[in-house]
Design a protein around this motif. Structure first.
Motif, PDB file in Angstrom:
ATOM      1  N   VAL A   1       0.846  -1.195   0.000  1.00  0.00           N
ATOM      2  CA  VAL A   1       0.000   0.000   0.000  1.00  0.00           C
ATOM      3  C   VAL A   1       0.881   1.243   0.000  1.00  0.00           C
ATOM      4  O   VAL A   1       1.805   1.366   0.804  1.00  0.00           O
ATOM      5  N   GLY A   2       0.609   2.159  -0.911  1.00  0.00           N
ATOM      6  CA  GLY A   2       1.391   3.386  -0.990  1.00  0.00           C
ATOM      7  C   GLY A   2       0.796   4.340  -2.008  1.00  0.00           C
ATOM      8  O   GLY A   2      -0.407   4.280  -2.316  1.00  0.00           O
ATOM      9  N   GLY A   3       1.649   5.200  -2.555  1.00  0.00           N
ATOM     10  CA  GLY A   3       1.175   6.191  -3.514  1.00  0.00           C
ATOM     11  C   GLY A   3       0.632   5.568  -4.789  1.00  0.00           C
ATOM     12  O   GLY A   3      -0.325   6.088  -5.393  1.00  0.00           O
ATOM     13  N   GLY A   4       1.221   4.448  -5.216  1.00  0.00           N
ATOM     14  CA  GLY A   4       0.703   3.761  -6.392  1.00  0.00           C
ATOM     15  C   GLY A   4      -0.704   3.234  -6.159  1.00  0.00           C
ATOM     16  O   GLY A   4      -1.552   3.263  -7.064  1.00  0.00           O
ATOM     17  N   THR A   5      -0.956   2.772  -4.947  1.00  0.00           N
ATOM     18  CA  THR A   5      -2.304   2.319  -4.564  1.00  0.00           C
ATOM     19  C   THR A   5      -3.285   3.479  -4.636  1.00  0.00           C
ATOM     20  O   THR A   5      -4.406   3.342  -5.152  1.00  0.00           O
ATOM     21  N   MET A   6      -2.866   4.623  -4.096  1.00  0.00           N
ATOM     22  CA  MET A   6      -3.729   5.800  -4.102  1.00  0.00           C
ATOM     23  C   MET A   6      -4.081   6.213  -5.525  1.00  0.00           C
ATOM     24  O   MET A   6      -5.259   6.467  -5.845  1.00  0.00           O
ATOM     25  N   LEU A   7      -3.084   6.248  -6.408  1.00  0.00           N
ATOM     26  CA  LEU A   7      -3.343   6.676  -7.782  1.00  0.00           C
ATOM     27  C   LEU A   7      -4.225   5.671  -8.518  1.00  0.00           C
ATOM     28  O   LEU A   7      -5.130   6.064  -9.272  1.00  0.00           O
ATOM     29  N   GLY A   8      -3.964   4.380  -8.305  1.00  0.00           N
ATOM     30  CA  GLY A   8      -4.768   3.369  -8.977  1.00  0.00           C
ATOM     31  C   GLY A   8      -6.223   3.410  -8.553  1.00  0.00           C
ATOM     32  O   GLY A   8      -7.141   3.356  -9.395  1.00  0.00           O
TER      33      GLY A   8
ATOM     34  N   ILE B   1      -4.966   5.018   2.955  1.00  0.00           N
ATOM     35  CA  ILE B   1      -3.538   4.849   2.670  1.00  0.00           C
ATOM     36  C   ILE B   1      -2.701   5.284   3.864  1.00  0.00           C
ATOM     37  O   ILE B   1      -1.789   4.573   4.315  1.00  0.00           O
ATOM     38  N   ALA B   2      -2.996   6.467   4.401  1.00  0.00           N
ATOM     39  CA  ALA B   2      -2.186   7.027   5.492  1.00  0.00           C
ATOM     40  C   ALA B   2      -2.305   6.197   6.763  1.00  0.00           C
ATOM     41  O   ALA B   2      -1.301   5.946   7.450  1.00  0.00           O
ATOM     42  N   GLN B   3      -3.520   5.768   7.102  1.00  0.00           N
ATOM     43  CA  GLN B   3      -3.698   4.951   8.309  1.00  0.00           C
ATOM     44  C   GLN B   3      -2.943   3.623   8.205  1.00  0.00           C
ATOM     45  O   GLN B   3      -2.290   3.199   9.163  1.00  0.00           O
ATOM     46  N   THR B   4      -3.036   2.988   7.059  1.00  0.00           N
ATOM     47  CA  THR B   4      -2.360   1.702   6.871  1.00  0.00           C
ATOM     48  C   THR B   4      -0.858   1.854   7.059  1.00  0.00           C
ATOM     49  O   THR B   4      -0.227   1.075   7.792  1.00  0.00           O
ATOM     50  N   ILE B   5      -0.280   2.854   6.415  1.00  0.00           N
ATOM     51  CA  ILE B   5       1.167   3.066   6.496  1.00  0.00           C
ATOM     52  C   ILE B   5       1.587   3.435   7.913  1.00  0.00           C
ATOM     53  O   ILE B   5       2.567   2.906   8.451  1.00  0.00           O
ATOM     54  N   ALA B   6       0.847   4.349   8.531  1.00  0.00           N
ATOM     55  CA  ALA B   6       1.214   4.801   9.875  1.00  0.00           C
ATOM     56  C   ALA B   6       1.147   3.659  10.884  1.00  0.00           C
ATOM     57  O   ALA B   6       2.046   3.495  11.720  1.00  0.00           O
TER      58      ALA B   6
END
Length: 292
Positions: A143-150, A225-230
């Protein structure tokens, strides 16, 4: 002179580094005591022509570089020399760790022997421990920026990060998410009533009727995205006994992303450091490692 210049040798010769990411190609160069950084979307595998074009954007002449550091993606396809410049190929894990250390040292009371968790929040997310000159990949998430864009392409009809940012800033994540107030009518533990209970859960209710605005969808997407990463970063840092946690990568350029990361840190009493130039941490790390 840029503060990072003190971390380099005193040769005064220009040095540059390129980080070939999945979504972005980032460049950092130390020239006349100044740190220059710039970026462009990833277009193709690196080659001599693309390297020369990248450096020319800031009038960096490859002929004047004693060495060029490269890291990330498919950097190993480059030759060992381009013209008179030595091409120094830096392991991406080491570059992430060293870059996180360096940027953290500029903003906090950190010793290089402290154990640091560096979360590289790019197209995906890599979690790297850094201590002295030891760097290790210990965890991460796809999960990251690529996930967000997709997902933004599917649910918002855009892949423009600036538009996603503007939409999410104007939206309410709980227009699509379910909060604790919705599920159990109040807070639980250290989590307040408006904390997320189920990402996009409101849309998953059979009783849901009506539409959700693009703004609320964008806010819920960035929140996911942010919650998952944090959360993954906090848990990994605690599992490894890290003294400091720093988040890097271009996801940190988004104010709404940083806001959610900050909220998660507050919920779980974790100090997640925010640094300047987070998107260029890996390139800066490669620059420092090539200078040794």
């Amino acid at each position: 002179m840029h503060p990072l210049a003190n971390l380099f040798s005193q040769s005064h010769k220009p040095v540059a580094a390129i980080d070939f990411g999945i979504s972005n190609t980032d460049v950092a160069a130390l020239h006349k005591g100044e740190l220059l950084t710039w970026s462009q979307p990833y277009l193709r595998d690196p080659d001599e022509a693309s390297v020369r074009t990248l450096l020319a954007e800031r009038d960096i002449d490859l002929a004047g570089l004693p060495r060029l550091a490269v890291t990330g993606g498919r950097h190993r396809v480059l030759p060992d020399r381009i013209g008179d410049a030595e091409v120094v190929k830096i392991n991406e894990v080491q570059a992430i760790g060293r870059g996180g250390q360096a940027l953290l040292e500029l903003t906090a009371e950190v010793n290089r022997n402290d154990l640091v968790m560096v979360a590289s929040c790019g197209s995906g997310t890599a979690l790297i421990t850094a201590q002295g000159d030891r760097y290790a990949h210990v965890s991460g998430t796809a999960v990251g920026g690529g996930t967000m864009l997709g997902l933004a392409r599917l649910i918002l009809g855009t892949m423009d990060p600036l538009e996603i940012e503007q939409l999410s800033a104007a939206g309410d994540r709980n227009g699509a998410d379910l909060s604790l107030a919705d599920v159990i009518t109040g807070p639980i533990g250290s989590l307040p009533a408006d904390a997320t209970a189920v990402n996009f859960g409101r849309l998953g209710r059979r009783s849901f009727q009506g539409e959700v605005s693009r703004e609320d969808l964008a806010a819920a997407l960035v929140n996911l995205i942010a919650q998952t990463i944090a959360l993954i970063t906090i848990n990994a840092a605690r599992a490894h006994g890290c003294q400091h946690v720093v988040l890097t990568g271009h996801m940190m350029d988004m104010a709404t992303f940083r806001h959610i990361v900050g909220l998660v840190g507050e919920y779980y009493a974790a100090e997640l450091e925010v640094v300047d130039l987070p998107g260029y941490a890996t390139a800066i790390g490669a620059l420092l490692l090539a200078d040794r």
